[in-house]
Design an enzyme around this catalytic site. Structure first.
Site, PDB file in Angstrom:
ATOM      1  N   SER B 166       0.846  -1.210   0.000  1.00  0.00           N
ATOM      2  CA  SER B 166       0.000   0.000   0.000  1.00  0.00           C
ATOM      3  C   SER B 166       0.872   1.247   0.000  1.00  0.00           C
ATOM      4  O   SER B 166       0.487   2.278  -0.554  1.00  0.00           O
ATOM      5  CB  SER B 166      -1.013  -0.015   1.151  1.00  0.00           C
ATOM      6  OG  SER B 166      -0.465   0.397   2.376  1.00  0.00           O
ATOM      7  N   ASP B 167       2.054   1.161   0.577  1.00  0.00           N
ATOM      8  CA  ASP B 167       2.991   2.286   0.478  1.00  0.00           C
ATOM      9  C   ASP B 167       3.359   2.571  -0.981  1.00  0.00           C
ATOM     10  O   ASP B 167       3.292   3.708  -1.449  1.00  0.00           O
ATOM     11  CB  ASP B 167       4.278   1.968   1.249  1.00  0.00           C
ATOM     12  CG  ASP B 167       4.176   2.299   2.739  1.00  0.00           C
ATOM     13  OD1 ASP B 167       3.243   3.019   3.136  1.00  0.00           O
ATOM     14  OD2 ASP B 167       5.043   1.834   3.492  1.00  0.00           O
ATOM     15  N   TYR B 168       3.786   1.556  -1.677  1.00  0.00           N
ATOM     16  CA  TYR B 168       4.240   1.764  -3.055  1.00  0.00           C
ATOM     17  C   TYR B 168       3.088   2.158  -3.972  1.00  0.00           C
ATOM     18  O   TYR B 168       3.205   3.078  -4.789  1.00  0.00           O
ATOM     19  CB  TYR B 168       4.919   0.508  -3.597  1.00  0.00           C
ATOM     20  CG  TYR B 168       6.275   0.241  -2.987  1.00  0.00           C
ATOM     21  CD1 TYR B 168       7.354   1.057  -3.284  1.00  0.00           C
ATOM     22  CD2 TYR B 168       6.479  -0.825  -2.120  1.00  0.00           C
ATOM     23  CE1 TYR B 168       8.611   0.819  -2.719  1.00  0.00           C
ATOM     24  CE2 TYR B 168       7.725  -1.070  -1.556  1.00  0.00           C
ATOM     25  CZ  TYR B 168       8.788  -0.240  -1.860  1.00  0.00           C
ATOM     26  OH  TYR B 168      10.017  -0.474  -1.307  1.00  0.00           O
ATOM     27  N   GLY B 171       2.067   5.578  -3.453  1.00  0.00           N
ATOM     28  CA  GLY B 171       3.096   6.459  -4.001  1.00  0.00           C
ATOM     29  C   GLY B 171       2.950   6.658  -5.503  1.00  0.00           C
ATOM     30  O   GLY B 171       3.078   7.780  -6.001  1.00  0.00           O
TER      31      GLY B 171
END
Lengths: 397, 397
Positions: B166-168, B171
């Site tokens: 979910s971070d990537y 982003g």
């Protein structure tokens, strides 16, 4: 409510099938671009025929096909190719995910199209290299991009992420690159559109964290670690009394101390087995055992509440039903009603992300095959009635 | 070799920590934008301190910190805030992932900054809504966005995708929206930068396929299906004689027939149990049993070769070592050598995707903390020597 949209005024031709390229085009559409999907006459996109179905109608198509117009055009014929080249004169972007070389064989490759077009090419393996001509689908990208091997429990076979991740991820990366190319074309003023090469495996490879660097410098070949991260604890999913799972991420000293408060175990903060992150990692099994025991005695809602009250990062493993009922998602409008021309109103995920705090307008429903033939071929491209009727009769559109 | 870059001339301030916001900024940087990371004096980004380490140096930081400059600035002090506002005068974009309200508390929120800035705000739950103030990390986004529940084997607990997805994903979505906002600012000529609200859970929710629609229209609450897709077969990962896994995706009639050729079992095409996709789905266990038996008798390389020879979508579950050795990735330059100022040359994933078939230039290595203080605070912002020295002495930078 109807906010101005950042990509208004742009026109995107979606030559894609299945998910990756259509998703890329759809993102641009949800930010204001006009998207025209170009489909095979009579058959249309593969997604129209894949389940789950509601009374014979594909709900997956309803989601992936939304926010665009549909025209038909038989690109396998010279007449269809000529029509497409005329349409391309009116466009800013073409997005496609045929096998490399297909557009060229059809005389609609980048060299056959206006120089100002951005041509966004998604494929399994990319436009060059030894595997260029291999077939591939989402799963192949996840496997060869290196994520499949990392996902799952250590002693069990690898498991796929539960959605067609390399399709979506590639679609988003490709959309970003497309807008970057448009920015260059129109702001730097080159007037020249780029050709973007976005392979499915490459998007996965790009988000592989330190995997490549760790192999290069340390000889590490990462394996599967289930829900743990070998450098952090406590960090796992825990089963609750009602059978639901809760993810707790409390690796830092501060979050660990908050979790101890949530568990009403302030003594653990002083416990030398758990004093530092290194200690906690070294004693993960013991630590996770305690957290697991705590969770097992409470319903998931209660674990969540106690963590939230103590500022501990926590999340239940939401189901479709949890998503429908969640007060935060409801308040933010993350589910949007899309008015499908065949099936009527369908709840779907809203456009993402959000500009200036405004809810984006709901996308128009997925079009019936060729629904916009007249508007596009006649009004936009300029076919006269005789040409249009002849194209229909010949099966060109 | 050094291709023109589509976002050249733009300047991005990376106020992020950990992965999501820095990754967003990094994508823009790899397409030509200048990226200046603003870090806490003395401490710097959390990623500098997380393993795996090579001789005490974080390899994860080496990857996520690459392609940008580093300056220090203590945003918790009025002096630091004033400096940051001066720096922002020279920028196009600010990317941040503090908890909502933090920038405002520091007097560097969107209203305190130039109107032409695009302010890209990543957070666990978004800038508004009842959960706005909750803490959250990647895992929480995967859980509450609905992917955790869908990933794993049916009879076992959910499993996280093997990277901080979910971070990537957030982003990349945020980078796309950022460029869209820049396009509007500079092409539509509004001159006004948008504020982008990108929560971690929202990026996951957006790629959840038909999950929400299926619940809305059919009452379906999707569960876990391991490596199968309930509407397609054959489609799974299979263990080979050498213990490696191969993903085979051959659900369509054409791919199934090709797989039968690869298995030297042309009789199966005519077998009424497998005549249509529906038949194959109904008899998945039998069908997968045969494919599994075939794979189990061969090394993974051989299964791959036979599938490729017959045009069947196939992919081995690549490890870091497979990626390093792969001839296609080598030919395309998917591993790039980044010259790290501390650790020296490190193999990493190359920028993605690719423009006009050119290999993008390798990013510069991750900067040492404050390495660019003089260049940015003195040369760009215009502090004189006395001001600069005073800021250093006071710990403002």
């Amino acid at each position: 409510m109807s906010a101005p949209q950042p990509l208004a005024g742009l026109r995107v031709l979606d030559l894609g099938t299945r998910i990756s390229a259509p998703f890329c085009a759809g993102i641009l559409g949800e930010q204001g671009a006009e998207v025209i999907k170009v489909e095979d006459p009579g058959r249309g996109d593969f997604m129209r025929g894949i389940g789950p179905f509601d009374d014979g109608y594909s709900l997956w198509w309803a989601v992936e096909g939304r926010g665009r117009q549909s025209v038909t055009c038989n690109l396998r014929t010279p007449a269809g190719q000529a029509l497409f080249r005329r349409l391309a004169e009116h466009a800013d972007v073409v997005v496609e995910n045929f096998r490399p070389g297909t557009l060229e064989r059809w005389n609609i490759g980048p060299d056959d199209l206006p120089d100002r077009l951005v041509v966004t090419r998604i494929s399994a393996f990319g436009q060059d290299g030894p595997y260029r001509d291999r077939p591939g689908l989402d799963r192949v990208g996840i496997a060869m991009g290196g994520l499949l091997h990392l996902t799952g429990e250590p002693e069990r076979p690898p498991v796929r992420p539960g959605v067609t991740l390399s399709d979506y991820l590639t679609g988003v990366f490709a959309a970003e690159a497309t807008v970057a190319a448009l920015y260059e074309r129109d702001v730097a003023g080159t007037g020249h559109g780029r050709v973007i090469d976005a392979p499915l495996y490459g998007s996965i490879l790009r988000i592989l964290e330190w995997t490549i660097a760790g192999h290069d410098r340390l000889g590490l070949v990462r394996g599967r670690h289930g829900n743990r991260i070998p450098t952090s604890a406590p960090m796992d999913n825990f089963a609750c009394a009602d059978g639901e799972y809760v993810a707790i991420a409390a690796g830092s000293d501060m979050n660990f101390s908050r979790l101890c408060d949530a568990m009403q175990r302030p003594d653990l903060v002083a416990d030398e087995r758990f004093a530092t992150l290194d200690d906690r990692v070294a004693n993960t099994d013991e630590l996770h055992g305690m957290v697991a025991e705590w969770c097992a005695a409470l319903e998931a809602d209660e674990v969540e509440r106690r963590c939230v009250d103590n500022n501990v990062p926590v999340g239940r493993a939401y189901t479709a039903s949890d998503i429908a009922d969640d007060e935060h998602m409801t308040a933010r409008g993350d589910r949007v009603i899309v008015d499908d021309p065949v099936a009527g109103p369908i709840a779907q995920q809203a456009p993402y992300p959000r500009f200036d705090g405004r809810r984006p307008p709901p996308p128009r429903g997925a079009p019936e095959l060729g629904a916009d033939n007249a508007a596009v071929w006649r009004d936009l491209v300029g076919l006269d009635r005789a040409e249009f009727d002849a194209a229909l009769a010949a099966g060109t559109i």
